[in-house]
Design a protein around this motif. Sequence first.
Motif, PDB file in Angstrom:
ATOM      1  N   TYR A 122     -19.275  17.055  31.656  1.00 52.82           N
ATOM      2  CA  TYR A 122     -19.528  15.939  32.211  1.00 52.82           C
ATOM      3  C   TYR A 122     -19.080  14.750  32.749  1.00 52.82           C
ATOM      4  CZ  TYR A 122     -24.804  17.873  32.770  1.00 52.82           C
ATOM      5  OH  TYR A 122     -25.672  18.733  32.632  1.00 52.82           O
ATOM      6  N   GLY A 123     -17.797  14.959  32.195  1.00 52.55           N
ATOM      7  CA  GLY A 123     -16.796  13.545  31.658  1.00 52.55           C
ATOM      8  C   GLY A 123     -16.356  13.822  33.229  1.00 52.55           C
ATOM      9  N   THR A 124     -15.700  14.605  33.117  1.00 52.22           N
ATOM     10  CA  THR A 124     -14.392  15.219  33.940  1.00 52.22           C
ATOM     11  C   THR A 124     -15.257  15.112  35.435  1.00 52.22           C
ATOM     12  OG1 THR A 124     -13.519  16.606  32.943  1.00 52.22           O
ATOM     13  CG2 THR A 124     -13.419  16.883  35.428  1.00 52.22           C
ATOM     14  N   SER A 125     -16.399  15.271  35.716  1.00 57.71           N
ATOM     15  CA  SER A 125     -16.386  15.083  37.413  1.00 57.71           C
ATOM     16  C   SER A 125     -17.829  13.578  37.250  1.00 57.71           C
ATOM     17  CB  SER A 125     -18.280  15.997  37.425  1.00 57.71           C
ATOM     18  OG  SER A 125     -17.430  17.619  37.387  1.00 57.71           O
ATOM     19  N   HIS A 126     -17.626  13.108  36.519  1.00 58.06           N
ATOM     20  CA  HIS A 126     -18.929  12.055  36.463  1.00 58.06           C
ATOM     21  C   HIS A 126     -17.594  10.888  36.661  1.00 58.06           C
ATOM     22  CE1 HIS A 126     -20.533   8.036  35.321  1.00 58.06           C
ATOM     23  NE2 HIS A 126     -20.633   8.141  36.524  1.00 58.06           N
ATOM     24  N   VAL A 127     -16.518  10.648  35.593  1.00 56.19           N
ATOM     25  CA  VAL A 127     -14.915  10.173  36.230  1.00 56.19           C
ATOM     26  C   VAL A 127     -14.302  10.433  37.021  1.00 56.19           C
ATOM     27  CG1 VAL A 127     -12.876   8.821  35.583  1.00 56.19           C
ATOM     28  CG2 VAL A 127     -15.046   9.899  33.894  1.00 56.19           C
ATOM     29  N   TYR A 258      -5.897  13.994  35.931  1.00 55.09           N
ATOM     30  CA  TYR A 258      -6.271  14.343  34.450  1.00 55.09           C
ATOM     31  C   TYR A 258      -7.054  13.391  33.515  1.00 55.09           C
ATOM     32  CZ  TYR A 258      -4.280  15.712  30.010  1.00 55.09           C
ATOM     33  OH  TYR A 258      -4.578  16.185  29.099  1.00 55.09           O
ATOM     34  N   TRP A 259      -8.255  13.926  33.863  1.00 55.26           N
ATOM     35  CA  TRP A 259      -9.909  13.222  33.149  1.00 55.26           C
ATOM     36  C   TRP A 259      -9.170  13.007  31.546  1.00 55.26           C
ATOM     37  CZ3 TRP A 259     -12.301  14.872  27.851  1.00 55.26           C
ATOM     38  CH2 TRP A 259     -13.369  14.246  27.557  1.00 55.26           C
ATOM     39  N   GLY A 260      -8.201  13.975  30.629  1.00 55.56           N
ATOM     40  CA  GLY A 260      -8.098  13.831  29.223  1.00 55.56           C
ATOM     41  C   GLY A 260      -7.296  12.841  29.012  1.00 55.56           C
ATOM     42  N   GLY A 261      -6.363  12.593  30.321  1.00 54.30           N
ATOM     43  CA  GLY A 261      -5.397  10.979  30.326  1.00 54.30           C
ATOM     44  C   GLY A 261      -5.726   9.644  30.460  1.00 54.30           C
ATOM     45  N   TYR A 262      -6.703  10.058  30.162  1.00 52.20           N
ATOM     46  CA  TYR A 262      -7.626   8.353  30.050  1.00 52.20           C
ATOM     47  C   TYR A 262      -7.222   8.062  29.148  1.00 52.20           C
ATOM     48  CZ  TYR A 262      -8.399   7.708  35.107  1.00 52.20           C
ATOM     49  OH  TYR A 262      -8.487   7.219  36.723  1.00 52.20           O
ATOM     50  N   ALA A 263      -7.991   9.008  28.205  1.00 49.91           N
ATOM     51  CA  ALA A 263      -8.218   8.904  26.751  1.00 49.91           C
ATOM     52  C   ALA A 263      -6.664   8.016  25.579  1.00 49.91           C
ATOM     53  CB  ALA A 263      -8.246  10.040  25.509  1.00 49.91           C
ATOM     54  N   ARG A 264      -5.804   8.175  26.727  1.00 52.57           N
ATOM     55  CA  ARG A 264      -4.095   7.424  25.919  1.00 52.57           C
ATOM     56  C   ARG A 264      -3.538   5.797  27.144  1.00 52.57           C
ATOM     57  NH1 ARG A 264      -2.840  12.299  26.364  1.00 52.57           N
ATOM     58  NH2 ARG A 264      -1.902  12.266  28.412  1.00 52.57           N
ATOM     59  N   LYS A 266      -6.395   4.716  29.592  1.00 51.54           N
ATOM     60  CA  LYS A 266      -7.397   3.376  29.657  1.00 51.54           C
ATOM     61  C   LYS A 266      -8.765   4.238  29.210  1.00 51.54           C
ATOM     62  CE  LYS A 266      -7.846   0.725  34.497  1.00 51.54           C
ATOM     63  NZ  LYS A 266      -7.661   0.764  35.412  1.00 51.54           N
ATOM     64  N   PRO A 267      -8.742   4.008  27.990  1.00 52.61           N
ATOM     65  CA  PRO A 267     -10.027   5.045  27.086  1.00 52.61           C
ATOM     66  C   PRO A 267     -11.457   4.047  27.939  1.00 52.61           C
ATOM     67  CG  PRO A 267      -8.986   3.154  25.821  1.00 52.61           C
ATOM     68  CD  PRO A 267      -7.693   3.694  27.063  1.00 52.61           C
ATOM     69  N   GLY A 268     -11.310   2.787  28.173  1.00 53.00           N
ATOM     70  CA  GLY A 268     -13.020   2.262  28.528  1.00 53.00           C
ATOM     71  C   GLY A 268     -13.074   2.937  30.125  1.00 53.00           C
ATOM     72  N   VAL A 269     -12.063   3.920  30.436  1.00 50.70           N
ATOM     73  CA  VAL A 269     -13.051   4.531  31.539  1.00 50.70           C
ATOM     74  C   VAL A 269     -14.272   5.999  31.219  1.00 50.70           C
ATOM     75  CG1 VAL A 269     -12.538   6.450  33.778  1.00 50.70           C
ATOM     76  CG2 VAL A 269     -12.011   3.827  32.753  1.00 50.70           C
ATOM     77  N   LEU A 270     -13.333   6.483  30.451  1.00 53.27           N
ATOM     78  CA  LEU A 270     -14.032   7.318  29.240  1.00 53.27           C
ATOM     79  C   LEU A 270     -15.621   7.030  28.402  1.00 53.27           C
ATOM     80  CD1 LEU A 270     -11.697  10.175  27.880  1.00 53.27           C
ATOM     81  CD2 LEU A 270     -12.357   9.713  30.131  1.00 53.27           C
ATOM     82  N   THR A 271     -14.980   5.949  27.973  1.00 56.47           N
ATOM     83  CA  THR A 271     -16.429   5.192  26.848  1.00 56.47           C
ATOM     84  C   THR A 271     -17.212   4.878  28.054  1.00 56.47           C
ATOM     85  OG1 THR A 271     -15.223   3.338  26.663  1.00 56.47           O
ATOM     86  CG2 THR A 271     -14.905   4.992  25.070  1.00 56.47           C
ATOM     87  N   ASP A 272     -16.962   3.931  28.530  1.00 54.87           N
ATOM     88  CA  ASP A 272     -18.337   3.474  29.869  1.00 54.87           C
ATOM     89  C   ASP A 272     -18.783   4.906  30.562  1.00 54.87           C
ATOM     90  OD1 ASP A 272     -17.765   0.845  29.616  1.00 54.87           O
ATOM     91  OD2 ASP A 272     -16.034   0.619  31.042  1.00 54.87           O
ATOM     92  N   SER A 273     -17.735   5.951  30.586  1.00 54.37           N
ATOM     93  CA  SER A 273     -18.595   6.789  31.320  1.00 54.37           C
ATOM     94  C   SER A 273     -19.411   8.099  30.651  1.00 54.37           C
ATOM     95  CB  SER A 273     -17.318   7.995  32.222  1.00 54.37           C
ATOM     96  OG  SER A 273     -18.677   9.594  32.669  1.00 54.37           O
ATOM     97  N   PHE A 274     -19.298   8.408  29.417  1.00 52.76           N
ATOM     98  CA  PHE A 274     -20.164   8.916  28.846  1.00 52.76           C
ATOM     99  C   PHE A 274     -20.670   8.340  28.020  1.00 52.76           C
ATOM    100  CE2 PHE A 274     -16.029  10.731  26.072  1.00 52.76           C
ATOM    101  CZ  PHE A 274     -16.238  11.253  26.815  1.00 52.76           C
ATOM    102  N   ARG A 275     -21.388   6.728  27.908  1.00 51.60           N
ATOM    103  CA  ARG A 275     -22.561   5.479  27.750  1.00 51.60           C
ATOM    104  C   ARG A 275     -23.401   5.782  29.481  1.00 51.60           C
ATOM    105  NH1 ARG A 275     -20.002   1.079  27.566  1.00 51.60           N
ATOM    106  NH2 ARG A 275     -19.524   1.420  25.474  1.00 51.60           N
ATOM    107  N   THR A 276     -22.971   6.534  30.124  1.00 54.27           N
ATOM    108  CA  THR A 276     -24.453   6.888  31.316  1.00 54.27           C
ATOM    109  C   THR A 276     -24.989   7.853  30.677  1.00 54.27           C
ATOM    110  OG1 THR A 276     -23.077   4.919  32.936  1.00 54.27           O
ATOM    111  CG2 THR A 276     -24.033   6.761  33.953  1.00 54.27           C
ATOM    112  N   LEU A 277     -23.511   8.858  30.968  1.00 57.94           N
ATOM    113  CA  LEU A 277     -23.605  10.591  30.946  1.00 57.94           C
ATOM    114  C   LEU A 277     -24.820  10.390  29.418  1.00 57.94           C
ATOM    115  CD1 LEU A 277     -20.609  12.039  31.819  1.00 57.94           C
ATOM    116  CD2 LEU A 277     -22.548  11.690  33.225  1.00 57.94           C
ATOM    117  N   ILE A 278     -25.086   9.853  28.668  1.00 56.75           N
ATOM    118  CA  ILE A 278     -25.494   9.834  27.813  1.00 56.75           C
ATOM    119  C   ILE A 278     -27.130   9.485  28.017  1.00 56.75           C
ATOM    120  CG2 ILE A 278     -26.305   9.364  25.308  1.00 56.75           C
ATOM    121  CD1 ILE A 278     -23.993  10.359  24.761  1.00 56.75           C
ATOM    122  N   ASP A 279     -27.261   8.684  28.912  1.00 59.21           N
ATOM    123  CA  ASP A 279     -28.629   8.040  29.363  1.00 59.21           C
ATOM    124  C   ASP A 279     -29.243   9.168  29.736  1.00 59.21           C
ATOM    125  OD1 ASP A 279     -28.709   5.378  27.712  1.00 59.21           O
ATOM    126  OD2 ASP A 279     -26.852   3.522  29.478  1.00 59.21           O
TER     127      ASP A 279
END
Length: 323
Positions: A122-127, A258-264, A266-279
Amino acid sequence: MRAMQVTAYDEPLSLRELELPVPRPGEVLVRIDTCGLNFGDTLMIKGTYQEKPPLPFTIGMELAGRVVGLGDGVTTLAKDQRIAAYAGFGGLSEYAVLPAEVCVPIPDEMDAVDAAAFLIAYGTSHVALDYKAGLKPGERLLVLGASGGVGLTAVELGKLMGAEVIACARGKEKLEICRKLGADHLIDSDTDDIRAVVKSLGGADVVYDPIGGDQFKAAMRACNPEARLLPLGFASGEVPQIPANILLVKNLTVLGFYWGGYARIKPGVLTDSFRTLIDWYVAGRIKPHVSNVLPLEQANEALDLLRTRKATGKVVVQVSQPE
């Protein structure tokens, strides 16, 4: 603890007994319940992935479990807290030490199998669709490899975001799953002419491609002016060479992703996405499609389901039995 490890490249995983790891400052010790497998895991086994840990190592990019130990300075998590994490590797092990910052608390409504199937797909597709491509309601989204782990989430999220979704996959059975998750149009990659079908539907505005090869070439030639193409991977084994003249004539944009690259970077992109997806998950708007759940001892068989493309959606390994 037990772990399924890569001891030699391009060989089956070996079940090994290892010492229990100890968390350092800023880390947590997690008892792993489940591990979601990804195509990148198969590349790690070959030694061809963009990240290459030294041998021997434990694969498993995403996991779900429970915090059982805290390193010094960890204040954001507590013992016995349920989490999911994008670990990069290490998920096919009964325990792992992880940086606290990569652990995402999961709600009670999310079981361990869903949690292990959630973050990367989900994270890959959403971002990709939201942050990178800026998919808009009413646009036409072409999803290649639509029955795979990330492909199905792109179909589901694309529909949720208001797009007209074209799903391309192999065979009627896989395409039927895409239809149930919201695809408006279906293309059988074994028998249909991708370019011709997409053009007959009015062309693609966004292309989501984990396949590469000839499918990418066909999709690019079926794009509308100012379309955006997202190459996410090359499951076909062929990295397509992109002719700049076609980009120029149609004002196309190819977005490296490359989704995993954002962890290094721009991690905020992933955490914002996770928040939306979990909601969305808690609200019942999305639900991971898991086709197979196998025990840790059968991790090699689980990986074969990915290699042979027999799985639809996610393959999850049950690492530890629920307490």
